[in-house]
Write an enzyme that holds these catalytic residues in place. Structure first.
Site, mmCIF file in Angstrom:
data_model
loop_
_atom_site.group_PDB
_atom_site.id
_atom_site.type_symbol
_atom_site.label_atom_id
_atom_site.label_comp_id
_atom_site.label_asym_id
_atom_site.label_seq_id
_atom_site.Cartn_x
_atom_site.Cartn_y
_atom_site.Cartn_z
ATOM 1 N N GLU A 1 0.784 -1.241 0.000
ATOM 2 C CA GLU A 1 0.000 0.000 0.000
ATOM 3 C C GLU A 1 0.819 1.297 0.000
ATOM 4 O O GLU A 1 0.682 2.132 0.902
ATOM 5 C CB GLU A 1 -0.962 0.007 1.187
ATOM 6 C CG GLU A 1 -2.012 -1.075 1.098
ATOM 7 C CD GLU A 1 -3.127 -0.935 2.143
ATOM 8 O OE1 GLU A 1 -2.973 -0.153 3.094
ATOM 9 O OE2 GLU A 1 -4.158 -1.600 1.979
ATOM 10 N N GLU B 1 -5.904 -8.556 0.108
ATOM 11 C CA GLU B 1 -6.601 -8.347 1.384
ATOM 12 C C GLU B 1 -8.037 -7.971 1.101
ATOM 13 O O GLU B 1 -8.312 -7.161 0.206
ATOM 14 C CB GLU B 1 -5.985 -7.180 2.183
ATOM 15 C CG GLU B 1 -4.646 -7.444 2.787
ATOM 16 C CD GLU B 1 -4.096 -6.234 3.569
ATOM 17 O OE1 GLU B 1 -4.889 -5.464 4.132
ATOM 18 O OE2 GLU B 1 -2.862 -6.087 3.585
HETATM 19 C C1 BG6 Z 1 -4.470 -2.611 5.108
HETATM 20 C C2 BG6 Z 1 -3.129 -3.029 5.623
HETATM 21 O O1 BG6 Z 1 -4.421 -1.270 4.833
HETATM 22 O O2 BG6 Z 1 -5.555 -2.642 5.973
HETATM 23 C C3 BG6 Z 1 -3.174 -3.954 6.832
HETATM 24 O O3 BG6 Z 1 -2.358 -3.607 4.615
HETATM 25 C C4 BG6 Z 1 -4.262 -3.495 7.784
HETATM 26 O O4 BG6 Z 1 -1.903 -3.980 7.416
HETATM 27 C C5 BG6 Z 1 -5.594 -3.540 7.060
HETATM 28 O O5 BG6 Z 1 -4.314 -4.214 8.967
HETATM 29 C C6 BG6 Z 1 -6.783 -3.156 7.904
HETATM 30 O O6 BG6 Z 1 -6.585 -1.909 8.504
HETATM 31 P P1 BG6 Z 1 -6.690 -1.730 10.076
HETATM 32 O O7 BG6 Z 1 -6.277 -0.321 10.331
HETATM 33 O O8 BG6 Z 1 -8.094 -1.974 10.415
HETATM 34 O O9 BG6 Z 1 -5.768 -2.719 10.674
#
Ligand code: BG6
Length: 483
Positions: free
Chosen positions: A188, A384
């Site tokens: 990201e 993700e």
């Molecule tokens: C993504 C990242 O932006 O979102 C992860 O790659 C992150 O590392 C995930 O955990 C969810 O975001 P958050 O802030 O809820 O952990």
């Protein structure tokens, strides 16, 4: 009817700094993440403050090496000691792929010199994956910069960190090149560019903002060098960047709102994609930043050629939510998510939100897949996608029906994107296991597997499969045929 192709990579995603723990074991060096203080007092929408790590934070963190409560990333979910059990659960779920990150400070504790025990740890993880028939997908940089590189060079502000990253990636390709065939470069860069944090803002958020074009240029070069090196050293491997794509919709059909949505989308998504995938700076955006007094990157001879010539094999995408934007007048007071005279992020009345205020928008994932595929025509992987919730165990069960609904609605849209011609080769749910969120501790749970641990890093660490785990197991069994 086209559907998920044979060999589709159904997987689970994680990242070392949010999961491993064992922060000072096996010769690992300090990471900037080990200095990330839990900030439960900060507003959930204030990403910049949530993830800010300043020099003062680092001083305090160094003075408290025993503190696991205020520095929860030191503990993670203790994958470091549970990896066998965790990979066994992954295998029983039927996963075809596992996304994890190779921790730079575990492999090169001072950023540049190798730690054999760190290498050994990942070989042991790879042994388990291999025996389970699970393909590893390894991220090379997921927020855990060795603290030593901060101290020595000021981190990503310096070109010396690019060189250090090259030493790290070369070592990873040498060591793991026969075992890992899919690498992700930087996680990201677009979200890092928008919000900083994770040690990019050592001297505070404002200072980060002034220097963000410079740091981003260095990320792009580090990515491009890793792509080139990977192709030279492991010709049969694939490598690509990971974007955190957030589609942006206009609040109304008023052309001013439509333009506002485009402005935000360009700055948040397209600007970084164009740089990483086409080796091109969008002049209009650079000019905007220059007008705002942001320092321009020091583009040296050969930089743009390197960016243009590094041919990535796929694009990995993280998707959680969409944004909605409206026009705002030049006299609107500047604020987060607002550029006076251009755009202001606003509520989308047609969508529901998670407990952390993220819009739940399954169609957005198809919008993203089609947009990126149409513009770059490369195979895509969802690296993700998932939903966070507060959860507790009741009679040894976690009934996360909301997560099952979230995931199935998103996967139906992925299938439709495939039917519409997108080449989607894998889907990794975030996260396979409960782990630390970037800024909201353990209570912001994403996992298919529950871990008995709380924000204060205490709990038995027992792993319990949630209902979504069994749902995903069934789904993988019939290659998505039951959606
Ligand atoms: C993504 C990242 O932006 O979102 C992860 O790659 C992150 O590392 C995930 O955990 C969810 O975001 P958050 O802030 O809820 O952990």
């Amino acid at each position: 009817m086209r559907t998920f192709p044979e060999g589709f990579l159904w997987g689970g995603a994680t990242a070392a700094n949010q999961m491993e723990g064992g922060w000072n074991e096996g010769g690992k060096g300090w990471s900037v993440s080990d200095c990330a203080r839990a900030k439960f007092d900060v507003d959930v929408k204030n990403y910049e403050k949530q993830n800010e790590i300043t020099s003062k934070d680092i001083e305090e963190a160094l003075a408290h090496p025993e503190d696991m409560v205020n520095y929860p990333k030191r503990h993670g979910n203790d994958f470091y000691h549970h990896y066998k059990e965790d990979i066994q659960m992954l295998k029983e779920m039927g996963a075809k792929a596992f996304r994890f990150s190779l921790s730079w400070p575990r492999i090169l504790p001072d950023g540049e010199h190798v730690n054999p025990a760190g290498i050994q740890f990942y070989h042991k993880v790879l042994d388990e994956l291999e025996q389970s028939g699970i393909e590893p997908i390894a991220t090379l940089y997921h927020y855990d910069l060795p603290l030593a590189l901060h101290m020595r060079y000021g981190g990503w502000k310096s070109r010396k960190t690019i060189l250090a990253f090259q030493i790290f990636t070369k070592r990873c390709f040498q060591e793991f090149g026969t075992r890992i065939k899919k690498f992700l470069t930087i996680n990201e860069p677009d979200i890092l560019f928008m919000y900083g944090g994770h040690g990019l803002d050592l001297d505070g958020t404002e200072e980060f903002k002034r220097n963000k074009l410079i740091m981003n240029h260095h990320f792009a070069l580090a990515h491009a060098q890793a792509v080139q090196l990977c192709h030279e050293m492991i010709p049969n491997a694939m490598i690509g960047p990971v974007f955190g794509y957030v589609p942006v919709y206009p609040k109304t059909s008023n052309p001013r709102d439509v333009m506002a949505a485009k402005d935000l989308c360009d700055v948040q998504n397209t600007f970084i994609q164009e740089l990483f995938l086409n080796g091109r700076y969008m002049e209009r955006i650079v000019m905007q930043y220059e007008k705002d007094g942001i320092a321009l990157p020091d583009i040296r001879e050969g930089d743009m050629e390197l960016l243009k010539n590094s041919k990535r094999d796929f694009v990995a995408l993280n998707y959680y939510k969409s944004d909605t934007a409206a026009y705002c007048t030049p006299d609107t007071p500047p604020a987060d998510f607002c550029r006076p005279g251009y755009y202001q992020v606003c509520i989308n009345e047609s969508l529901q939100r998670t407990a952390w205020g993220w819009d739940i928008d399954p169609i957005g994932i198809r919008y993203m897949l089609r947009d990126v595929y149409d513009r770059y025509h490369l195979p895509l992987i969802i690296a993700e996608n998932g939903m966070a919730a507060y959860e507790e165990v009741k009679e040894n069960r976690i009934d996360d029906t909301y997560r099952i609904e979230y995931l199935s609605r998103h996967l139906i849209q992925c299938r439709q994107a495939i039917q519409e011609g997108v080449e989607l080769i894998g889907y990794c749910n975030w996260s396979f296991l409960d782990l630390l969120s970037t800024g909201h501790g353990f209570e912001k749970r994403y996992g298919l597997v529950y871990i008995d641990q709380n924000n204060e890093s205490s709990g038995s660490l027992k792993r319990i499969a949630k209902q979504s785990y069994y749902w995903y197991q069934n789904l993988i069994r019939c290659n998505g045929g039951n959606l």
